[in-house]
Design an enzyme around this catalytic site. Structure first.
Site, PDB file in Angstrom:
ATOM      1  N   SER A 198     -41.645  16.439  14.823  1.00 50.89           N
ATOM      2  CA  SER A 198     -41.324  15.079  15.251  1.00 50.89           C
ATOM      3  C   SER A 198     -41.888  14.075  14.262  1.00 50.89           C
ATOM      4  O   SER A 198     -42.917  14.322  13.621  1.00 50.89           O
ATOM      5  CB  SER A 198     -41.973  14.874  16.624  1.00 50.89           C
ATOM      6  OG  SER A 198     -42.002  13.520  16.953  1.00 50.89           O
ATOM      7  N   TYR A 217     -49.763  14.880  22.788  1.00 46.18           N
ATOM      8  CA  TYR A 217     -48.445  15.433  22.440  1.00 46.18           C
ATOM      9  C   TYR A 217     -48.299  15.519  20.921  1.00 46.18           C
ATOM     10  O   TYR A 217     -47.914  16.555  20.368  1.00 46.18           O
ATOM     11  CB  TYR A 217     -47.323  14.559  23.033  1.00 46.18           C
ATOM     12  CG  TYR A 217     -45.966  14.848  22.407  1.00 46.18           C
ATOM     13  CD1 TYR A 217     -45.286  16.022  22.705  1.00 46.18           C
ATOM     14  CD2 TYR A 217     -45.387  13.950  21.501  1.00 46.18           C
ATOM     15  CE1 TYR A 217     -44.048  16.297  22.124  1.00 46.18           C
ATOM     16  CE2 TYR A 217     -44.156  14.222  20.908  1.00 46.18           C
ATOM     17  CZ  TYR A 217     -43.495  15.392  21.223  1.00 46.18           C
ATOM     18  OH  TYR A 217     -42.291  15.668  20.626  1.00 46.18           O
ATOM     19  N   LYS A 234     -47.793  18.815  18.049  1.00 44.59           N
ATOM     20  CA  LYS A 234     -46.804  18.967  16.964  1.00 44.59           C
ATOM     21  C   LYS A 234     -47.522  19.143  15.628  1.00 44.59           C
ATOM     22  O   LYS A 234     -47.134  19.986  14.805  1.00 44.59           O
ATOM     23  CB  LYS A 234     -45.878  17.744  16.910  1.00 44.59           C
ATOM     24  CG  LYS A 234     -44.940  17.636  18.095  1.00 44.59           C
ATOM     25  CD  LYS A 234     -43.930  18.787  18.150  1.00 44.59           C
ATOM     26  CE  LYS A 234     -43.078  18.760  19.391  1.00 44.59           C
ATOM     27  NZ  LYS A 234     -42.320  19.980  19.630  1.00 44.59           N
TER      28      LYS A 234
HETATM   29  P1  NAD Z   1     -36.026  18.653  26.628  1.00 50.94           P
HETATM   30  O1  NAD Z   1     -37.157  18.496  27.573  1.00 50.94           O
HETATM   31  O2  NAD Z   1     -34.689  18.168  27.046  1.00 50.94           O
HETATM   32  O3  NAD Z   1     -35.896  20.181  26.180  1.00 50.94           O
HETATM   33  C1  NAD Z   1     -36.998  21.055  26.137  1.00 50.94           C
HETATM   34  C2  NAD Z   1     -36.588  22.325  26.859  1.00 50.94           C
HETATM   35  O4  NAD Z   1     -37.658  23.259  26.806  1.00 50.94           O
HETATM   36  C3  NAD Z   1     -36.284  22.083  28.335  1.00 50.94           C
HETATM   37  O5  NAD Z   1     -35.036  22.676  28.630  1.00 50.94           O
HETATM   38  C4  NAD Z   1     -37.425  22.769  29.082  1.00 50.94           C
HETATM   39  O6  NAD Z   1     -37.009  23.256  30.340  1.00 50.94           O
HETATM   40  C5  NAD Z   1     -37.802  23.871  28.085  1.00 50.94           C
HETATM   41  N1  NAD Z   1     -39.191  24.344  28.174  1.00 50.94           N
HETATM   42  C6  NAD Z   1     -40.331  23.616  28.132  1.00 50.94           C
HETATM   43  N2  NAD Z   1     -41.400  24.428  28.184  1.00 50.94           N
HETATM   44  C7  NAD Z   1     -40.934  25.713  28.255  1.00 50.94           C
HETATM   45  C8  NAD Z   1     -41.540  26.997  28.333  1.00 50.94           C
HETATM   46  N3  NAD Z   1     -42.854  27.155  28.379  1.00 50.94           N
HETATM   47  N4  NAD Z   1     -40.738  28.088  28.366  1.00 50.94           N
HETATM   48  C9  NAD Z   1     -39.399  27.960  28.343  1.00 50.94           C
HETATM   49  N5  NAD Z   1     -38.773  26.784  28.277  1.00 50.94           N
HETATM   50  C10 NAD Z   1     -39.532  25.663  28.230  1.00 50.94           C
HETATM   51  O7  NAD Z   1     -36.468  17.955  25.247  1.00 50.94           O
HETATM   52  P2  NAD Z   1     -35.633  17.668  23.928  1.00 50.94           P
HETATM   53  O8  NAD Z   1     -35.541  16.199  23.774  1.00 50.94           O
HETATM   54  O9  NAD Z   1     -34.419  18.498  23.888  1.00 50.94           O
HETATM   55  O10 NAD Z   1     -36.695  18.161  22.856  1.00 50.94           O
HETATM   56  C11 NAD Z   1     -36.637  19.459  22.277  1.00 50.94           C
HETATM   57  C12 NAD Z   1     -37.804  19.607  21.313  1.00 50.94           C
HETATM   58  O11 NAD Z   1     -37.739  18.566  20.334  1.00 50.94           O
HETATM   59  C13 NAD Z   1     -39.175  19.473  21.965  1.00 50.94           C
HETATM   60  O12 NAD Z   1     -40.043  20.408  21.356  1.00 50.94           O
HETATM   61  C14 NAD Z   1     -39.592  18.047  21.642  1.00 50.94           C
HETATM   62  O13 NAD Z   1     -40.994  17.910  21.571  1.00 50.94           O
HETATM   63  C15 NAD Z   1     -38.964  17.864  20.266  1.00 50.94           C
HETATM   64  N6  NAD Z   1     -38.710  16.447  19.926  1.00 50.94           N
HETATM   65  C16 NAD Z   1     -37.986  15.671  20.791  1.00 50.94           C
HETATM   66  C17 NAD Z   1     -37.784  14.323  20.495  1.00 50.94           C
HETATM   67  C18 NAD Z   1     -37.023  13.427  21.442  1.00 50.94           C
HETATM   68  O14 NAD Z   1     -37.220  12.205  21.376  1.00 50.94           O
HETATM   69  N7  NAD Z   1     -36.162  13.939  22.293  1.00 50.94           N
HETATM   70  C19 NAD Z   1     -38.297  13.779  19.305  1.00 50.94           C
HETATM   71  C20 NAD Z   1     -38.999  14.610  18.444  1.00 50.94           C
HETATM   72  C21 NAD Z   1     -39.201  15.959  18.767  1.00 50.94           C
HETATM   73  N1  UFG Z   2     -39.102   0.627  24.421  1.00 46.93           N
HETATM   74  C1  UFG Z   2     -38.880  -0.488  25.184  1.00 46.93           C
HETATM   75  N2  UFG Z   2     -38.613  -0.311  26.509  1.00 46.93           N
HETATM   76  C2  UFG Z   2     -38.549   0.916  27.093  1.00 46.93           C
HETATM   77  C3  UFG Z   2     -38.767   2.054  26.287  1.00 46.93           C
HETATM   78  C4  UFG Z   2     -39.052   1.881  24.956  1.00 46.93           C
HETATM   79  O1  UFG Z   2     -38.933  -1.610  24.697  1.00 46.93           O
HETATM   80  O2  UFG Z   2     -38.325   1.001  28.311  1.00 46.93           O
HETATM   81  C5  UFG Z   2     -39.383   0.452  22.994  1.00 46.93           C
HETATM   82  C6  UFG Z   2     -40.708   1.050  22.587  1.00 46.93           C
HETATM   83  O3  UFG Z   2     -41.771   0.147  22.861  1.00 46.93           O
HETATM   84  C7  UFG Z   2     -40.478   1.327  21.111  1.00 46.93           C
HETATM   85  C8  UFG Z   2     -38.967   1.660  21.032  1.00 46.93           C
HETATM   86  O4  UFG Z   2     -38.398   1.125  22.233  1.00 46.93           O
HETATM   87  O5  UFG Z   2     -40.722   0.159  20.375  1.00 46.93           O
HETATM   88  C9  UFG Z   2     -38.692   3.151  20.984  1.00 46.93           C
HETATM   89  O6  UFG Z   2     -39.413   3.770  22.040  1.00 46.93           O
HETATM   90  P1  UFG Z   2     -39.142   5.277  22.510  1.00 46.93           P
HETATM   91  O7  UFG Z   2     -40.095   5.556  23.620  1.00 46.93           O
HETATM   92  O8  UFG Z   2     -37.697   5.478  22.779  1.00 46.93           O
HETATM   93  O9  UFG Z   2     -39.467   6.123  21.205  1.00 46.93           O
HETATM   94  P2  UFG Z   2     -40.806   6.235  20.339  1.00 46.93           P
HETATM   95  O10 UFG Z   2     -40.440   5.879  18.942  1.00 46.93           O
HETATM   96  O11 UFG Z   2     -41.917   5.516  20.949  1.00 46.93           O
HETATM   97  O12 UFG Z   2     -41.151   7.777  20.447  1.00 46.93           O
HETATM   98  C10 UFG Z   2     -40.161   8.801  20.546  1.00 46.93           C
HETATM   99  C11 UFG Z   2     -40.764   9.978  21.293  1.00 46.93           C
HETATM  100  C12 UFG Z   2     -41.918  10.530  20.508  1.00 46.93           C
HETATM  101  C13 UFG Z   2     -41.419  10.924  19.144  1.00 46.93           C
HETATM  102  C14 UFG Z   2     -40.784   9.750  18.469  1.00 46.93           C
HETATM  103  C15 UFG Z   2     -40.210  10.144  17.140  1.00 46.93           C
HETATM  104  O13 UFG Z   2     -41.189   9.555  22.570  1.00 46.93           O
HETATM  105  O14 UFG Z   2     -42.405  11.647  21.141  1.00 46.93           O
HETATM  106  O15 UFG Z   2     -39.755   9.203  19.273  1.00 46.93           O
HETATM  107  O16 UFG Z   2     -39.358  11.210  17.276  1.00 46.93           O
HETATM  108  F1  UFG Z   2     -42.449  11.343  18.414  1.00 46.93           F
END
Ligand code: NAD
Ligand code: UFG
Length: 354
Positions: free
Chosen positions: A137, A161, A165
């Site tokens: 991430s 969190y 990562k």
């Molecule tokens: P998500 O929660 O939709 O998907 C994660 C999946 O993993 C879910 O289906 C959950 O049920 C499963 N899971 C969690 N723990 C588990 C376990 N112990 N065993 C089996 N399954 C398990 O999240 P996502 O947005 O699809 O994110 C996927 C990955 O990408 C995550 O590792 C997250 O940290 C990373 N990531 C997400 C974002 C974002 O903003 N969505 C940004 C950066 C990184």
């Molecule tokens: N924001 C609002 N209102 C809301 C939610 C968010 O104004 O209700 C703002 C936040 O303050 C921030 C921007 O929108 O300025 C983006 O916020 P997000 O929560 O959507 O995303 P972040 O960049 O804070 O973080 C997300 C994930 C992290 C990940 C990161 C980069 O939550 O785990 O993206 O992938 F690391």
């Protein structure tokens, strides 16, 4: 197209995982999904099957498994063992991702994300499956001193969190250094949004969303009354914070090219790539884009900054372009268009209205 290798996808029922599974199947891969459905529903995979059709659906199997739980691994059932034995590579999405929850309950994050991943890698090594694509991430850049973020920046974490990562990236590097048979690609996602263009797959968070786009969506469909805009005094053109939003289908395609690279390249080592668009968009610009896409006016409330938030974060995409031949195709208008299609067709996500 002939059938390609079998890929094991942990967390494949989740938001990014389900979209990636569609693209993998369309590319001809066989896919085994392992998910404990902690933050997903099996309906997402039923939709994947509908999208790819009956023939390609034969190449998808799903296993409800806390794949990262040591007790399950010790007593691993033959069917799961076979998944690992037959897999050519693993894409490891499974993990918990809510920053606030990780601050309140860090052990849950260390246990699930850290211990869980270590256990997964032990099983992979045992069955000689040492090719891994890992979901990292942009959080590993913390509050970057400079933008755009380049892969060789110093890494920092701002919360439990983020630390999972960061530690998992370091663990992957150490693992690979000690045993060159490992090939590992770390993909650092920026802000994934949008949905499958059909409107059949999308993000379906449990409870009140933490992230901007799902929150906007729930305001637009009337599930939440207004959007809190956190911060309007940042040193940015409109005072709101800037992020690099990336369409989830671009992200899914990024996984397919990363996987192809991993399967083809001996001696790739352990390498990190940013997956972003390289463009920054402010919160207020995102709200305006969503209003254009949905034709709805979104009520907003200007609020103080959210603690721990950075002013502006966006990716350098040069390395992924040069080495993976990958570049994001979609801009924020397409992200909002597809997000709205998903939300208007599925206002309560995969569930029906409670
Ligand atoms: P998500 O929660 O939709 O998907 C994660 C999946 O993993 C879910 O289906 C959950 O049920 C499963 N899971 C969690 N723990 C588990 C376990 N112990 N065993 C089996 N399954 C398990 O999240 P996502 O947005 O699809 O994110 C996927 C990955 O990408 C995550 O590792 C997250 O940290 C990373 N990531 C997400 C974002 C974002 O903003 N969505 C940004 C950066 C990184
Ligand atoms: N924001 C609002 N209102 C809301 C939610 C968010 O104004 O209700 C703002 C936040 O303050 C921030 C921007 O929108 O300025 C983006 O916020 P997000 O929560 O959507 O995303 P972040 O960049 O804070 O973080 C997300 C994930 C992290 C990940 C990161 C980069 O939550 O785990 O993206 O992938 F690391």
């Amino acid at each position: 197209m002939g059938t390609k290798e079998r890929i094991l996808v942990t967390g494949g029922a989740g938001f990014i995982g389900s979209h990636t599974v569609v693209q993998l199947l369309k590319e001809g891969f066989k896919v085994s999904v392992l998910d404990n459905l902690d933050n997903a529903v099996e309906e997402a995979l039923d939709r994947v099957r509908q999208l790819v059709g009956p023939q390609l659906s034969n190449n998808l199997d799903f296993h409800l498994i806390i794949c990262l739980d040591w007790r399950e691994i010790l007593g691993m059932r033959t069917i799961w063992r076979n998944c690992f034995l037959r897999a050519n590579a693993v894409i490891h999405f499974a993990g918990l991702k809510a920053v606030g929850e990780s601050v309140a309950n860090p052990m849950r994050y260390f246990d699930n994300n850290l211990v869980g991943s270590i256990n997964l890698y032990k099983v992979m090594a045992k069955y000689n499956c040492k090719k891994l694509v890992f979901s990292s991430s942009a959080t590993v850049y913390g509050q970057p001193d400079k933008i755009p973020c380049v892969e060789d920046f110093e890494l920092k974490a701002m919360n439990p969190y983020g630390r999972t990562k960061l530690f998992l990236e370091e663990i992957a590097r150490d693992l690979q250094k000690a045993d060159q048979k490992w090939r590992i690609i770390l993909l650092r996602y920026f802000n994934p949004v949008g949905a499958h263009e059909s409107g059949m797959l999308g993000e379906d968070p449990k409870g009140i969303p933490n992230n901007l786009m799902p929150y906007i969506t729930q305001v637009a469909v009337g599930r939440l009354p207004e959007l809190n805009v956190y911060g309007h005094d940042y040193p940015t053109p409109d005072g709101s914070a800037i992020r690099d939003y990336i369409h989830v289908m671009d992200l899914a395609d990024g996984h397919v090219v990363a996987l192809e690279k991993l399967l083809q390249s001996n001696g790739i080592g352990c390498v990190a790539y940013n997956l972003g668009t390289g463009r920054g968009t402010s919160v207020l610009e995102m709200v305006a884009a969503f209003e254009r896409a949905s034709g709805k006016k979104l009520p907003i409330k200007l609020c103080p900054r959210r603690p721990g938030d950075a002013t502006a974060v966006y990716a350098s995409t040069d390395k992924a372009e040069k080495e993976l031949g990958w570049k994001a195709k979609y801009g924020i208008d397409e992200m909002c268009r597809d997000q709205w299609k998903w939300a208007s067709q599925n206002p309560w996500g995969y569930k029906s209205k409670p």
